[in-house]
Design a protein around this motif. Sequence first.
Motif, mmCIF file in Angstrom:
data_model
loop_
_atom_site.group_PDB
_atom_site.id
_atom_site.type_symbol
_atom_site.label_atom_id
_atom_site.label_comp_id
_atom_site.label_asym_id
_atom_site.label_seq_id
_atom_site.Cartn_x
_atom_site.Cartn_y
_atom_site.Cartn_z
ATOM 1 N N VAL A 13 0.840 -1.204 0.000
ATOM 2 C CA VAL A 13 0.000 0.000 0.000
ATOM 3 C C VAL A 13 0.871 1.247 0.000
ATOM 4 O O VAL A 13 0.726 2.116 -0.859
ATOM 5 C CB VAL A 13 -0.952 0.016 1.212
ATOM 6 C CG1 VAL A 13 -1.702 1.347 1.296
ATOM 7 C CG2 VAL A 13 -1.945 -1.143 1.115
ATOM 8 N N HIS A 23 -7.984 3.475 -5.314
ATOM 9 C CA HIS A 23 -6.553 3.158 -5.322
ATOM 10 C C HIS A 23 -6.058 3.175 -3.872
ATOM 11 O O HIS A 23 -6.750 3.621 -2.970
ATOM 12 C CB HIS A 23 -5.770 4.169 -6.166
ATOM 13 C CG HIS A 23 -5.698 5.531 -5.542
ATOM 14 N ND1 HIS A 23 -6.732 6.428 -5.590
ATOM 15 C CD2 HIS A 23 -4.715 6.134 -4.815
ATOM 16 C CE1 HIS A 23 -6.391 7.523 -4.946
ATOM 17 N NE2 HIS A 23 -5.178 7.377 -4.473
ATOM 18 N N GLY A 24 -4.850 2.660 -3.690
ATOM 19 C CA GLY A 24 -4.210 2.707 -2.373
ATOM 20 C C GLY A 24 -5.020 2.015 -1.293
ATOM 21 O O GLY A 24 -5.567 0.926 -1.481
ATOM 22 N N ASN A 58 -10.016 -9.810 -4.292
ATOM 23 C CA ASN A 58 -9.553 -10.439 -5.537
ATOM 24 C C ASN A 58 -9.857 -11.932 -5.578
ATOM 25 O O ASN A 58 -10.330 -12.452 -6.582
ATOM 26 C CB ASN A 58 -8.038 -10.232 -5.711
ATOM 27 C CG ASN A 58 -7.712 -8.789 -6.037
ATOM 28 O OD1 ASN A 58 -8.582 -8.028 -6.439
ATOM 29 N ND2 ASN A 58 -6.467 -8.402 -5.842
ATOM 30 N N GLN A 104 2.531 2.535 -3.048
ATOM 31 C CA GLN A 104 1.685 3.150 -4.082
ATOM 32 C C GLN A 104 1.693 4.673 -3.978
ATOM 33 O O GLN A 104 1.277 5.358 -4.899
ATOM 34 C CB GLN A 104 0.240 2.655 -3.968
ATOM 35 C CG GLN A 104 0.064 1.190 -4.346
ATOM 36 C CD GLN A 104 -1.408 0.791 -4.299
ATOM 37 O OE1 GLN A 104 -2.262 1.464 -4.867
ATOM 38 N NE2 GLN A 104 -1.711 -0.315 -3.625
ATOM 39 N N TYR A 105 2.119 5.172 -2.837
ATOM 40 C CA TYR A 105 2.125 6.621 -2.610
ATOM 41 C C TYR A 105 3.552 7.138 -2.791
ATOM 42 O O TYR A 105 4.404 6.905 -1.943
ATOM 43 C CB TYR A 105 1.624 6.944 -1.205
ATOM 44 C CG TYR A 105 0.188 6.547 -0.951
ATOM 45 C CD1 TYR A 105 -0.145 5.258 -0.547
ATOM 46 C CD2 TYR A 105 -0.843 7.465 -1.110
ATOM 47 C CE1 TYR A 105 -1.458 4.885 -0.316
ATOM 48 C CE2 TYR A 105 -2.164 7.108 -0.867
ATOM 49 C CZ TYR A 105 -2.467 5.819 -0.477
ATOM 50 O OH TYR A 105 -3.767 5.466 -0.242
ATOM 51 N N LYS A 157 -22.027 -13.270 0.168
ATOM 52 C CA LYS A 157 -21.502 -13.037 1.509
ATOM 53 C C LYS A 157 -22.671 -12.995 2.482
ATOM 54 O O LYS A 157 -23.510 -12.094 2.416
ATOM 55 C CB LYS A 157 -20.722 -11.725 1.531
ATOM 56 C CG LYS A 157 -19.799 -11.544 2.715
ATOM 57 C CD LYS A 157 -18.844 -10.378 2.486
ATOM 58 C CE LYS A 157 -17.813 -10.267 3.600
ATOM 59 N NZ LYS A 157 -16.865 -9.182 3.394
ATOM 60 N N ASN A 181 -14.014 -4.658 0.487
ATOM 61 C CA ASN A 181 -14.163 -6.108 0.501
ATOM 62 C C ASN A 181 -15.602 -6.593 0.326
ATOM 63 O O ASN A 181 -15.843 -7.783 0.173
ATOM 64 C CB ASN A 181 -13.562 -6.694 1.790
ATOM 65 C CG ASN A 181 -14.211 -6.148 3.055
ATOM 66 O OD1 ASN A 181 -15.415 -6.023 3.157
ATOM 67 N ND2 ASN A 181 -13.395 -5.823 4.044
ATOM 68 N N LYS A 221 -7.586 -1.394 -1.225
ATOM 69 C CA LYS A 221 -7.194 -2.528 -0.380
ATOM 70 C C LYS A 221 -8.314 -2.889 0.587
ATOM 71 O O LYS A 221 -8.549 -4.043 0.882
ATOM 72 C CB LYS A 221 -5.931 -2.166 0.402
ATOM 73 C CG LYS A 221 -5.366 -3.274 1.288
ATOM 74 C CD LYS A 221 -4.151 -3.857 0.672
ATOM 75 C CE LYS A 221 -3.465 -4.824 1.635
ATOM 76 N NZ LYS A 221 -2.582 -5.730 0.919
ATOM 77 N N GLY A 222 -8.990 -1.866 1.101
ATOM 78 C CA GLY A 222 -9.993 -2.106 2.128
ATOM 79 C C GLY A 222 -11.378 -2.450 1.606
ATOM 80 O O GLY A 222 -12.256 -2.827 2.370
ATOM 81 N N MET A 229 -9.835 -8.772 7.772
ATOM 82 C CA MET A 229 -10.743 -8.672 6.621
ATOM 83 C C MET A 229 -11.571 -9.933 6.402
ATOM 84 O O MET A 229 -12.644 -9.883 5.821
ATOM 85 C CB MET A 229 -9.928 -8.443 5.328
ATOM 86 C CG MET A 229 -9.254 -7.110 5.207
ATOM 87 S SD MET A 229 -10.428 -5.848 4.669
ATOM 88 C CE MET A 229 -10.557 -4.935 6.163
ATOM 89 N N PHE A 272 -3.677 -8.057 8.501
ATOM 90 C CA PHE A 272 -4.711 -7.359 7.729
ATOM 91 C C PHE A 272 -5.724 -8.365 7.192
ATOM 92 O O PHE A 272 -6.933 -8.135 7.258
ATOM 93 C CB PHE A 272 -4.068 -6.573 6.579
ATOM 94 C CG PHE A 272 -5.053 -5.817 5.731
ATOM 95 C CD1 PHE A 272 -5.508 -6.341 4.527
ATOM 96 C CD2 PHE A 272 -5.555 -4.593 6.143
ATOM 97 C CE1 PHE A 272 -6.431 -5.658 3.740
ATOM 98 C CE2 PHE A 272 -6.482 -3.901 5.364
ATOM 99 C CZ PHE A 272 -6.919 -4.430 4.161
ATOM 100 N N HIS A 302 -18.707 -10.678 -1.893
ATOM 101 C CA HIS A 302 -17.311 -10.361 -1.628
ATOM 102 C C HIS A 302 -16.761 -9.570 -2.813
ATOM 103 O O HIS A 302 -17.125 -9.845 -3.960
ATOM 104 C CB HIS A 302 -16.487 -11.657 -1.532
ATOM 105 C CG HIS A 302 -16.752 -12.472 -0.319
ATOM 106 N ND1 HIS A 302 -16.049 -12.316 0.863
ATOM 107 C CD2 HIS A 302 -17.614 -13.489 -0.092
ATOM 108 C CE1 HIS A 302 -16.487 -13.191 1.743
ATOM 109 N NE2 HIS A 302 -17.435 -13.915 1.205
#
Lengths: 184, 171
Positions: A63, B48-49, B139, A66-67, B146, B56, B53-54, A118, A114, B136
């Motif tokens: 992550v 992005h970023g 990836n 990426q910045y 879900k 879901n 990622k978060g 999740m 993480f 979900h």
Amino acid sequence: MTDKFKNVSMNGRMAYTIMCVESYLAEKFPNKDWTLICKILWQATSSNWGDWSDIYSSVIPDVIFQYEEYSNEDYEGILSEEEFQNVKNLFSGITKGIENDPGDEVNYMLNKPFEMAMVYEGTVIGDGKESFNIIENAENILKKNGIALPDYKKVLFSSADEHNGWGNDFDGEYLSIILNKEQK
Amino acid sequence: MSKGNSGLFPSLSHNTSSSPNNNKPGPTENKMHSNVKNWAEREKEKLHGKAKKGFNTACVVYDESTGKHYYGKNAGYKEPGYVKNPILFGDSTHPGLLPKESLNKYPIGNCAEVDAINKALNDGANINNLHMTVIHTTNHQFGSYKESCENCNYAFRGKVKINYSGWKEGN
């Protein structure tokens, strides 16, 4: 594997996963200062995972790489600009930040907590097999590197009977081998 | 079916919806699924970023009284301008449908279901008219159904009309 953690809460499984990450970092990179990363990691056991995962993802290599520059929008209130640069420097040369690649061990291991946060977000724990897989993947990296597994008995206190299987909050920093170096 | 003039057919006065549209049949389960999957793919492309990622979970709810769709994602309540509907979140004098304390490790309102249903209710929908599908969006599980979490089971089970993704077993 399943039997060891079957009666351990998700919070306890998270704690054990963090212990695995610490064992890896401490053994492989003993001269690097992992304090900031570990401070953030151990917030997991006493925080809600919706907010914690957002904070922690800020310092995962795939992550943060990426910045190119510090982003106020994504990092303000989590890392200062100096801390942001320090974390990037910490990872420089030891990870490429490739997601889901066991070959990029540093990024792979740092993703495990993480993933634990999740895996059942927005759903139910069920039989927990996905969480056991996360632990197993972390343990396999330790075994591959000849690193002793953490003592799983240290998390047995956090019972799956608590809080619908999620476990009560607790301050997990005392389990840290990096933040409490004398216990190593 | 509801011609009352001849006296042979009683008028349909027991409609569960307050809508004047006599409740349209909903989209099929497959159509709901492809709708939310397509929405989630477009959403993911925009992110992005950390946000990417978060991300879901995605949810679609369909209001059978208006034919409208509403989409939500996990942590949608953190978006700027989010207005918490008091039916879900309560107000100073009344509790909402959501539990007062979280029944799991995530904050109240965090779920994609809450985001989507909140939008629908803010648009005047009746929760009893809503059909729902949750998937979900990670990836490795993209598009898989879900099952709803403890908080959403508490709030929505027995209230939304259909949940194609399923409720927590034994609850």
